[in-house]
Design a protein around this motif. Structure first.
Motif, PDB file in Angstrom:
ATOM      1  N   CYS A 293       0.849  -1.196   0.000  1.00 37.43           N
ATOM      2  CA  CYS A 293       0.000   0.000   0.000  1.00 37.43           C
ATOM      3  C   CYS A 293       0.882   1.243   0.000  1.00 37.43           C
ATOM      4  N   CYS A 299       0.428   7.931   3.500  1.00 34.71           N
ATOM      5  CA  CYS A 299      -0.805   7.659   4.241  1.00 34.71           C
ATOM      6  C   CYS A 299      -0.545   7.967   5.714  1.00 34.71           C
ATOM      7  N   GLY A 302      -0.178   5.070   8.242  1.00 39.43           N
ATOM      8  CA  GLY A 302       0.896   4.091   8.113  1.00 39.43           C
ATOM      9  C   GLY A 302       1.917   4.211   9.228  1.00 39.43           C
ATOM     10  N   CYS A 328      -0.356  -0.722   7.830  1.00 37.60           N
ATOM     11  CA  CYS A 328      -1.078  -0.924   9.095  1.00 37.60           C
ATOM     12  C   CYS A 328      -2.012  -2.112   8.894  1.00 37.60           C
ATOM     13  N   CYS A 332      -5.335  -2.142   3.099  1.00 39.32           N
ATOM     14  CA  CYS A 332      -6.059  -1.559   1.939  1.00 39.32           C
ATOM     15  C   CYS A 332      -5.663  -2.167   0.592  1.00 39.32           C
TER      16      CYS A 332
HETATM   17  S1  SF4 Z   1      -3.161  -0.212   4.873  1.00 42.45           S
HETATM   18 FE1  SF4 Z   1      -2.965   1.396   6.437  1.00 42.45          FE
HETATM   19  S2  SF4 Z   1      -1.055   2.442   5.852  1.00 42.45           S
HETATM   20 FE2  SF4 Z   1      -1.678   1.262   4.078  1.00 42.45          FE
HETATM   21  S3  SF4 Z   1      -2.850   2.700   2.838  1.00 42.45           S
HETATM   22 FE3  SF4 Z   1      -4.319   1.562   4.145  1.00 42.45          FE
HETATM   23  S4  SF4 Z   1      -4.597   2.855   5.953  1.00 42.45           S
HETATM   24 FE4  SF4 Z   1      -2.734   3.556   4.916  1.00 42.45          FE
END
Ligand code: SF4
Length: 375
Positions: A293, A299, A302, A328, A332
């Protein structure tokens, strides 16, 4: 142009989403295609009004990152000038359509995707949930089964058009004239039947409710996307679905671009391509099997940078291993399970084998060096 009210969901061009590196502006190319001039124009606009980084999303949309409130207005004027905007944010949100990249100018796929666009942007279209989508998968064989869509336009084994509801293995026989009204009727059936469900497959799995007239067996998908030359042009891969303005403007010189949900673009009609930096052309490249991601700092949620970690780990993968690196536990970039998942946390990295980013870790609180040894 003044900045519109920003909601924290479902980004579009008319409804951008704030992120750690500015606004994310998501463009939905009409018919899943950018003309050469549009692709070149997007590269110019990204350089002038964004941070020069462009994403191809898993819904086959183009995202410009790093757009400021100050630069949003000029960017929108530029996109509008190239006929890349919908008339309203509501129409843009409903126009959630994937199109197989394997079509010829003037064929039924092109015709049906234009008709579906018109139907979904009509003011009387059903007010579908924000992630509810359509796939125009009407090549000889289906290629979009692994991509997210709720209502699918396909062909049966004999080549006749069928309408499918995601989650059902039988479909409704239709014609070129009835398939779009039938698709709208199926969306209406979903809205009337869904209860608390937002996606078709969840409704089918969670209830005994079924739409009527669905009895034709669907074809199975055997297509595995890979970089290479096809009768329709050259398929090229993009690590993590991300590319620069330089890569996009170099590609625009080669032909129109068809979007895919596979972190790949199809360069229309290309029989050979020059060396272009940032493209994956080797179908064996391990970066094709790594998903990451945006991560920190792009982001705000993150806990670590993801893509440098993913690049460093890619060469360590076995020939068929797939790796997901997530900034995180939200996961996503890949909501499903992967053979290996590395999830960043406030205290390091978790390693999850055969699970999702939010699953119980196999090993917790690892350093990057620990992860390198473990993979
Ligand atoms: S997985 Fe977490 S860090 Fe990665 S884009 Fe989605 S919200 Fe952001």
């Amino acid at each position: 142009m003044s900045l519109p009210e920003i909601k924290g969901y479902c980004p579009g061009a008319l409804r951008p989403m704030p992120s750690g590196d500015g606004l994310v502006v998501r463009i939905r190319p009409f018919g899943g295609r950018l003309q050469r001039a549009q692709a070149d124009g997007i590269a110019t606009l990204s350089a002038a009004h964004g941070n020069g980084m462009i994403d191809l999303s898993s819904r086959a949309n183009i995202q410009l990152r790093g757009v400021s409130e100050h630069s949003y207005g000029p960017l929108m004027e530029g996109l509008g000038h190239m006929a890349l905007l919908d008339e309203t944010a509501k129409a843009e949100a409903r126009r959630n359509i994937l199109v197989t990249p394997f079509w010829q100018t003037g064929d039924e796929t092109e015709h049906l995707s234009a008709k579906l666009t018109a139907a979904l942007t009509h003011e009387n279209a059903p007010d579908i949930p924000k992630k509810f989508g359509f796939a125009v998968d009407t090549g000889t064989v289906p290629v979009l089964h692994t991509a997210s869509a709720d209502i699918r336009l396909e062909r049966d084994a004999g080549g006749s058009l069928i309408l499918a509801a995601d989650g059902l293995d039988v479909a409704k026989p239709v014609t070129v004239d009835t398939i779009i009204p039938e698709a709208m009727a199926l969306a209406g059936w979903f809205m009337a039947t869904r209860g608390t469900h937002n996606r078709m497959a969840a409704l089918i799995a969670g209830t005994t409710a079924r739409p009527t007239g669905f009895f034709v067996p669907r074809q199975s998908q055997h297509y595995a996307p890979a970089p290479g030359y096809t009768p329709f042009g050259a398929m090229v891969g993009l690590a993590f679905g991300q590319f620069t303005v330089a890569t996009l403007s170099a590609l625009a010189k080669q032909g129109g671009l068809r979007m895919t949900p596979w972190r790949m673009l199809l360069v229309e009609g290309a029989r050979e391509l020059p060396e272009i930096e940032g493209l994956i052309t080797d179908p064996e490249d391990p970066l094709l099997r790594v998903i990451a991601c945006t991560g920190a700092p792009g982001c705000a949620q993150g806990f670590a940078e993801t893509r440098p970690v993913a690049r460093a780990l890619a060469p360590r993968l076995g020939r068929s291993q797939m790796l997901h690196v997530s900034g995180c536990a939200k996961g996503c970039a890949h909501p499903g399970a992967a053979e290996l998942t590395v999830t960043a946390t406030p205290t390091g990295f978790d390693l999850i084998k055969g699970g999702r980013a939010s699953d119980t870790p196999t090993t917790k609180n690892l350093t990057f060096q620990d992860i390198q040894k473990a993979i």
